[in-house]
Design an enzyme around this catalytic site. Sequence first.
Site, PDB file in Angstrom:
ATOM      1  N   GLU A  56      -3.474  15.043   2.834  1.00  0.00           N
ATOM      2  CA  GLU A  56      -4.074  14.460   1.607  1.00  0.00           C
ATOM      3  C   GLU A  56      -4.256  15.409   0.428  1.00  0.00           C
ATOM      4  OE1 GLU A  56      -4.345  11.085   1.341  1.00  0.00           O
ATOM      5  OE2 GLU A  56      -3.457  10.879   3.205  1.00  0.00           O
TER       6      GLU A  56
ATOM      7  N   HIS B  49       3.159  14.348  -0.094  1.00  0.00           N
ATOM      8  CA  HIS B  49       3.307  14.304   1.323  1.00  0.00           C
ATOM      9  C   HIS B  49       4.888  14.397   1.621  1.00  0.00           C
ATOM     10  CE1 HIS B  49      -0.574  12.795   2.236  1.00  0.00           C
ATOM     11  NE2 HIS B  49      -0.316  11.592   1.382  1.00  0.00           N
TER      12      HIS B  49
ATOM     13  N   HIS C  72       0.976  12.037  -6.287  1.00  0.00           N
ATOM     14  CA  HIS C  72       0.370  12.359  -4.958  1.00  0.00           C
ATOM     15  C   HIS C  72       1.334  12.017  -3.661  1.00  0.00           C
ATOM     16  CE1 HIS C  72      -3.026  12.003  -1.844  1.00  0.00           C
ATOM     17  NE2 HIS C  72      -1.939  11.180  -1.219  1.00  0.00           N
ATOM     18  N   GLU C  73       1.874  10.971  -3.525  1.00  0.00           N
ATOM     19  CA  GLU C  73       2.875  10.335  -2.427  1.00  0.00           C
ATOM     20  C   GLU C  73       3.860  11.604  -2.341  1.00  0.00           C
ATOM     21  OE1 GLU C  73       2.216   8.283  -0.369  1.00  0.00           O
ATOM     22  OE2 GLU C  73       0.318   7.569  -1.238  1.00  0.00           O
TER      23      GLU C  73
ATOM     24  N   HIS D  13     -13.040   2.250   8.358  1.00  0.00           N
ATOM     25  CA  HIS D  13     -12.678   3.185   9.181  1.00  0.00           C
ATOM     26  C   HIS D  13     -13.576   3.239  10.327  1.00  0.00           C
ATOM     27  CE1 HIS D  13     -10.879   4.175   5.306  1.00  0.00           C
ATOM     28  NE2 HIS D  13     -10.132   4.969   5.757  1.00  0.00           N
TER      29      HIS D  13
ATOM     30  N   HIS E 202       1.012  -1.205  -0.131  1.00  0.00           N
ATOM     31  CA  HIS E 202       0.055   0.241   0.173  1.00  0.00           C
ATOM     32  C   HIS E 202       0.794   1.298   0.059  1.00  0.00           C
ATOM     33  CE1 HIS E 202      -3.726   2.194   0.647  1.00  0.00           C
ATOM     34  NE2 HIS E 202      -2.983   2.954   1.629  1.00  0.00           N
ATOM     35  N   ALA E 203       0.622   2.166  -0.891  1.00  0.00           N
ATOM     36  CA  ALA E 203       1.741   3.327  -1.205  1.00  0.00           C
ATOM     37  C   ALA E 203       1.550   4.326   0.333  1.00  0.00           C
ATOM     38  CB  ALA E 203       0.924   4.130  -2.449  1.00  0.00           C
TER      39      ALA E 203
ATOM     40  N   TYR F  63     -11.238  13.328   4.895  1.00  0.00           N
ATOM     41  CA  TYR F  63     -11.245  13.029   3.477  1.00  0.00           C
ATOM     42  C   TYR F  63     -12.452  14.082   2.770  1.00  0.00           C
ATOM     43  CZ  TYR F  63      -9.040   8.721   5.068  1.00  0.00           C
ATOM     44  OH  TYR F  63      -8.040   7.946   5.517  1.00  0.00           O
TER      45      TYR F  63
END
Length: 605
Positions: A400, A376, A372-373, A501, A342-343, A511
Amino acid sequence: MSVTPKIISTLLASALAAASVTALAAPAAKPSVAEAERFLADTEAKLNKLNNEQSRAAWVGSNFITDDTEAIASWFAERYLTASGEAAIGARRFNGVKLSPESARKMMLLQQTLVFADPKEREQYAQLQAVMNGAYGKAKYCPTKDNCLALGEMEKVLATSRDEAKLKEMWLGWHAQSPSYKQKYVDYVALSNKGARQMGFADTGVMWRSQYDMPPEAFAAEMERLWQQVKPLYDSLLTYTRYKLRATYGPDVVPLDGPIPAHLFGNMWGQTWTNLYPILKPATGASSYDLTKVLEERKTSAKQMTQYAEGFYTSLGMQKLPATFWERSLLTKPRDREVVCHASAWPINEKDDVRIKMCITPTAEDFTVIHHELGHVYYFLAYNQQPFLFRNGANDGFHEAIGDTVALSITPGYLKKIGLMDQEPDVTADIPQLLERALSKVAILPFAYSVDKWRWDVYAGKTKPADYDASWWQLREQYMGMKRPAPVNGIAGFDAGAKYHVAADVPYARYFLADMLQFQFHRALCREAGYTGPLNRCSVYGNAKAGAKLQQMLAMGASKPWPEALKAISGEDKIDGNALLEYFAPLKTWLDQQNAALAAAEKKS
């Protein structure tokens, strides 16, 4: 999704279940400002050291999965969590001491969590979390004695099948698993509330809503305001989807009005509808361009995929990734061992040891994910000069949103500039692209909002265990326009627990906020770059002015209330759903035209 520093937003219930707490009452003697400053200095130094150690242990545990590495990672995590709990309680002693704004903010951030004074309650809380996580992870639907299906297998059916009976079977099969741990959740809620009250919050939901630099009731009102802003777009998308589902499954399954059965949306929770694109896509206009095919034909390596993403950020004037990033990151799946694929993005220390853990393949999806990563990663690098307690996003939606903002700039124009596309598609291709994006970005909004809206009432005691399902489906219908495929299971039902969740007690408002913020960030950066065309066609690639504006906000970390961080990038101090509406404006016009035509055809038939 990223592994962000274990501070502030992650100093939640699970983080402090292991805290060693001996007393909650403040001493009689009022402490001095000097004592408070020493406490903060000592606390930040200690937590920083322990966080670095647990980050390294967690990295090893995720990249070399054995019972031993799991035990090592757990040991280091417990040390950090224990210190975090002690710090939260210690900070209470200084309430009422007049401190500088910076120190007062640190004290406030330390206390936005729950803590248990009774060691038995800490142990019970941790056990309940482990049991619910384990039950969710192990849950399977067994149509027959010898045939059991895991969630992933059922999700594939929902994503690809058009057999309504099969879809209903998979949906009901999965949702039949969560009642087994409903009582555990009831016990967990009661215990969690007890820990929140010991830190001065009315309940856990109030504690969650207190983490947004405004009174909890104001945050709840803000969420509703934002939802009402974007609801017309969602309604248009839902109406169009209704007509297409009606054509696919027939009027006996899909009503002309009223809620639509939830098992028809291509996703176990109806939260994103991207798997419906084949039946929703426009008859004409779609581009034949296939980024995955281009990347595969060029045999693009994982490192090259990452370098494309790095190139986007450096084009904005940001630094090149440290050499250690390339030496220590995991970019491909090893052949000799199991890893968590999982990224995720990792800040290992307060200097420049940042890493990515992702099993990258040459696909359009992974091309977006790696952009996207690195959002971060560049956030980590930007705020690494901040004190420990400020090394985080401005609120839990910001982290995010950054990578998603950059992903919005992966336009045909950007792909052409970096040599991955020869010719930009005609403007007629915009509608198919916008529709596909809306099936994730717009469809998720009422789901992301209502998950926590349900939990706020559960934690507040307004929704009793016997009413869990009734309340859950009242919100599904009110906000999402969906209904259960079959009657609710009565007081034993626990459909909310069929979402990870909820079972894992991870707040979900982040989110919703991230989905809103990314479009506001994108609009602000496009304005800074001097762009004046349709917002969906804007890419800020190569614009140093936009990059400087973004970097200014990233460097703030959590040092200021999030409205100030938002103002630094956008000039606005309120989240504004109009940016999302502007981005999807061409799609809204098209949807309304389609819906009018489909309604007319429905009347004739």
